[in-house]
Design an enzyme around this catalytic site. Structure first.
Site, PDB file in Angstrom:
ATOM      1  N   GLU A  52       0.815  -1.218   0.000  1.00  0.00           N
ATOM      2  CA  GLU A  52       0.000   0.000   0.000  1.00  0.00           C
ATOM      3  C   GLU A  52       0.850   1.269   0.000  1.00  0.00           C
ATOM      4  O   GLU A  52       1.654   1.477   0.908  1.00  0.00           O
ATOM      5  CB  GLU A  52      -0.912   0.018   1.229  1.00  0.00           C
ATOM      6  N   GLU A  75     -12.977   2.554   4.350  1.00  0.00           N
ATOM      7  CA  GLU A  75     -11.934   2.803   5.350  1.00  0.00           C
ATOM      8  C   GLU A  75     -11.763   4.311   5.511  1.00  0.00           C
ATOM      9  O   GLU A  75     -10.827   4.910   5.002  1.00  0.00           O
ATOM     10  CB  GLU A  75     -10.607   2.148   4.930  1.00  0.00           C
TER      11      GLU A  75
END
Length: 271
Positions: free
Chosen positions: A158, A255
């Site tokens: 990520e 998220e």
């Protein structure tokens, strides 16, 4: 269990219980996600250590099972995140701790059916180059992949937002793909997080279209502020449409930090 209860732009949505429902204790967020209509959740590693007391992990899995939810995403241990740490993959001196966590996450994969696992990369140590970091990380990424691949799992890399995560060397899709190519490891894919990439100025629609075949998972939040979609200025509807049209069929993890005191009031974007 009812499948696919929350969808947006034709994609199934999971609730990230590490950041949604902050008004509740962590273990109570699973039932809250179910009551809000979700059939699946994802989570950061919920403990400050890589191998917590077994009772702690059992309590998390019991909350998941008790809510009747699927676990669709989980982070490996990333150090002390409240203190600002963002992963241990590039820190060889912490690899023994990380390996113990990788083994435990493998058990969680087998027990829950979870198939997506985010291995945060880490912040550069003083004097550590990006090239040195990638060499250190490659081996532990392969170990993580081996631990979950037997269950069909994928390890995720990520990019993170600049200025908010210390000297984290992966901040763009191009940087992440360069590291993935250097690792040359099967079973590792890009985690496409709209907040982090959008904060860094990435063209979300173009990146989604061009690199959909490298994307293993998508997480959504707006920028500025990392709130729910619609609270900022990112082209999230266009991005999700582009992902779907390019062939992405996986989950989207919600998220974000709700801008409302009650998380349920932040779900208007899903209408």
């Amino acid at each position: 269990m009812k499948e696919h209860r929350v969808r947006h732009h034709g994609l199934d949505v999971s609730a990230n219980v590490s950041i949604l429902f902050p008004e509740l204790d962590y273990l109570d967020r699973f039932a809250a996600a179910r009551d809000a209509g979700f059939d699946a959740v994802e989570s950061w590693w919920p403990f400050p250590v890589g191998v917590p007391p077994r009772a702690g992990l059992d309590a998390v899995l019991a909350a998941l099972d008790g809510a009747g939810l699927r676990l669709t995403g989980l982070n490996f241990w990333a150090g002390d995140m409240p203190a600002g740490q963002r992963g241990m993959a590039i820190h060889a001196e912490r690899h023994d701790e990380l390996r113990a966590n990788i083994e435990l996450v493998g058990e969680v994969a087998e027990r829950t059916g979870c198939r997506h696992f985010n291995l945060l990369y880490g912040q550069l140590a003083p004097g550590q180059s990006a090239e040195q970091a990638a060499e250190v990380a490659a081996g532990v990424f392969r170990e993580a992949t081996a631990a979950v691949s037997a269950f069909g799992g994928t390890v995720l890399l990520e990019p993170l937002a600049r200025g908010l995560n210390g000297d984290y060397p992966i901040t763009t899709v191009a940087e992440a793909l360069a590291v993935l190519d250097l690792m040359d490891t099967e079973g590792v894919s890009l985690l496409f997080d709209t907040f982090h990439l959008g904060h860094n100025g990435e063209d979300l629609v173009a990146a989604a279209t061009a690199h959909v075949d490298r994307i293993g998972h998508v997480q959504v939040a707006d920028d500025p502020g990392r709130g729910e979609p619609g609270s900022g200025t990112l082209p999230l509807d266009e991005c999700l449409d582009a992902l779907r049209e390019a062939g992405y069929s996986g989950r989207v993890g919600a998220e974000y930090k709700p801008t409302t005191p009650d998380t349920r009031d932040s779900f208007g974007w899903l209408a």
